[in-house]
Design a protein around this motif. Structure first.
Motif, PDB file in Angstrom:
ATOM      1  N   GLU A   1      -8.583   0.289  -5.168  1.00  0.00           N
ATOM      2  CA  GLU A   1      -8.725   1.552  -4.437  1.00  0.00           C
ATOM      3  C   GLU A   1     -10.088   1.564  -3.777  1.00  0.00           C
ATOM      4  O   GLU A   1     -11.111   1.366  -4.438  1.00  0.00           O
TER       5      GLU A   1
ATOM      6  N   TRP B   1     -15.870  -0.370  -2.789  1.00  0.00           N
ATOM      7  CA  TRP B   1     -14.865  -1.056  -3.613  1.00  0.00           C
ATOM      8  C   TRP B   1     -15.536  -1.470  -4.916  1.00  0.00           C
ATOM      9  O   TRP B   1     -16.430  -2.302  -4.910  1.00  0.00           O
TER      10      TRP B   1
ATOM     11  N   SER C   1       0.835  -1.207   0.000  1.00  0.00           N
ATOM     12  CA  SER C   1       0.000   0.000   0.000  1.00  0.00           C
ATOM     13  C   SER C   1       0.863   1.247   0.000  1.00  0.00           C
ATOM     14  O   SER C   1       1.946   1.272   0.595  1.00  0.00           O
TER      15      SER C   1
ATOM     16  N   VAL D   1      -8.996   7.237   1.838  1.00  0.00           N
ATOM     17  CA  VAL D   1      -8.790   6.261   0.768  1.00  0.00           C
ATOM     18  C   VAL D   1      -7.799   5.209   1.254  1.00  0.00           C
ATOM     19  O   VAL D   1      -6.826   5.525   1.950  1.00  0.00           O
TER      20      VAL D   1
ATOM     21  N   GLN E   1      -4.285  -3.050  -8.989  1.00  0.00           N
ATOM     22  CA  GLN E   1      -4.526  -2.129  -7.878  1.00  0.00           C
ATOM     23  C   GLN E   1      -5.995  -2.112  -7.492  1.00  0.00           C
ATOM     24  O   GLN E   1      -6.887  -2.170  -8.343  1.00  0.00           O
TER      25      GLN E   1
ATOM     26  N   CYS F   1      -1.171   4.243   0.337  1.00  0.00           N
ATOM     27  CA  CYS F   1      -2.173   5.223   0.756  1.00  0.00           C
ATOM     28  C   CYS F   1      -3.129   4.586   1.758  1.00  0.00           C
ATOM     29  O   CYS F   1      -3.735   3.554   1.474  1.00  0.00           O
TER      30      CYS F   1
ATOM     31  N   ARG G   1      -5.479   2.321  -0.626  1.00  0.00           N
ATOM     32  CA  ARG G   1      -5.029   1.834  -1.936  1.00  0.00           C
ATOM     33  C   ARG G   1      -4.115   0.631  -1.728  1.00  0.00           C
ATOM     34  O   ARG G   1      -3.174   0.687  -0.937  1.00  0.00           O
TER      35      ARG G   1
END
Length: 329
Positions: free
Chosen positions: A266, A310, A238, A255, A264, A240, A257
């Motif tokens: 997010e 998601w 990750s 957020v 990915q 973020c 991520r």
């Protein structure tokens, strides 16, 4: 590969409560944590059982119950048990290790205002009889963060689950059926070396699960997670995750991520109605609802039920953030 085969890849023995305490490792400890977030009833729970130090035969239980009308019920209790995760008010145990666990409480809790707990430890709040009985049934294989076996120095297992059971609050029985999450860890650690922690996780109605754990300690740095989707678990990195700026849990929007070998993911994160409960981590181990602002060296944990989005799907999960008290007051 079916779910049974996936569960069997991890030795079930490592998910059992330890019955022997290493006498030559005074900082050895064992902890079990539970969350559930039920949008149907509005009840959410953060629960924890952990061995105390220096007497590791003593178990501490903690409950933070978020009520539909916005208040909270809190409890902290201690008791001795050498062979089970149990004290006079709490008990947790595997029904099927790596898959199904039972977690229960019967005792008294104090009805509190989370904003008041930002200014002082729990104290004079009124007490009332409360109980809950919950069964966590896994929706994914155990996430064995450190690839541990029974002889490993440290172990950290996590697992998304369906939660079914009931609470009795104010003499009324309230049935719950929702998603939740649990962890079970064994390691040598104290709170004295912790610098920061962020733990975000959610099991979605479709069966997808994610989790992310960031830990900064003097002796170790951890930033990793998992994504479970379409029957397959992938280890995630990750760049973020939500920050923490004050003892009210702000920011309440963020957020997460995650990067895996499949790409990915997010996720948008929101704390509904800005709900939170703060507590102090007491060195060497111990959890006490409310904050002692006279001791700037204490770590502060902020627990928040969270809604994650998601790929257009909404899930009801959790967000935990721990920082030095002096950094967020």
């Amino acid at each position: 590969m079916n779910n049974t085969e996936l569960h069997n890849k991890v030795d079930i023995a490592i998910d059992l409560i330890r019955t022997e305490i290493p006498s030559d490792k005074p900082d050895w400890t064992e902890n079990i944590c539970w969350t559930m977030h039920d949008p149907g009833t509005g009840i959410c729970l953060y629960g924890h059982m952990g061995r105390m130090q220096p007497d590791r035969s003593m178990w501490e239980g903690l409950s933070l119950v978020f009520l539909p009308e916005g208040g909270v019920l809190v409890n902290r209790s201690l008791g001795v048990n050498t062979s089970q995760a149990r004290n006079s008010e709490y008990e947790c145990k595997p029904i099927i290790a790596n898959k199904v666990w039972q977690y229960r409480f019967e005792g008294t809790m104090q009805r509190a205002d989370a904003n008041v707990l930002r200014t002082r430890p729990i104290g004079v709040e009124p007490s009332e009889a409360v109980s809950y009985h919950l069964v966590y049934d896994a929706v994914q294989p155990v996430y064995n963060m450190h690839d541990s076996n029974l002889g490993s120095e440290r172990m950290h297992l996590e697992q998304g689950a369906l939660v079914r059971g009931y609470f009795v609050i104010g003499g009324k029985r309230i049935e719950v059926s929702c998603t939740g999450y649990r962890d079970h860890s064994v390691s040598r650690r104290t709170f004295r070396t912790l610098d920061s922690e962020t733990w975000a996780h959610c099991a979605f109605p479709s069966g997808k699960v994610f989790s992310l754990l960031q830990v900064s300690r003097q002796e170790v740095q951890i930033l990793k997670g998992q994504v479970f989707e379409n029957g397959q678990m992938r280890i995630a990195a990750s760049d973020c995750y939500p920050d923490l700026v004050d003892t009210a849990g702000n920011p309440h929007i963020g957020v997460v991520r995650l990067q895996t070998d499949a790409g990915q993911a997010e996720l948008k994160c929101e704390v509904p109605n800005a709900r939170f409960v703060p507590f102090n981590l007491l060195p060497p181990t111990g959890l006490r609802p409310g904050l002692d602002l006279s001791n700037a060296g204490y770590m502060t944990a902020i627990e928040c039920p969270a809604i994650y989005t998601w790929d257009g799907e909404t899930g009801y999960g959790w967000l935990e953030r721990i920082r030095p008290t002096r950094a967020i007051t």
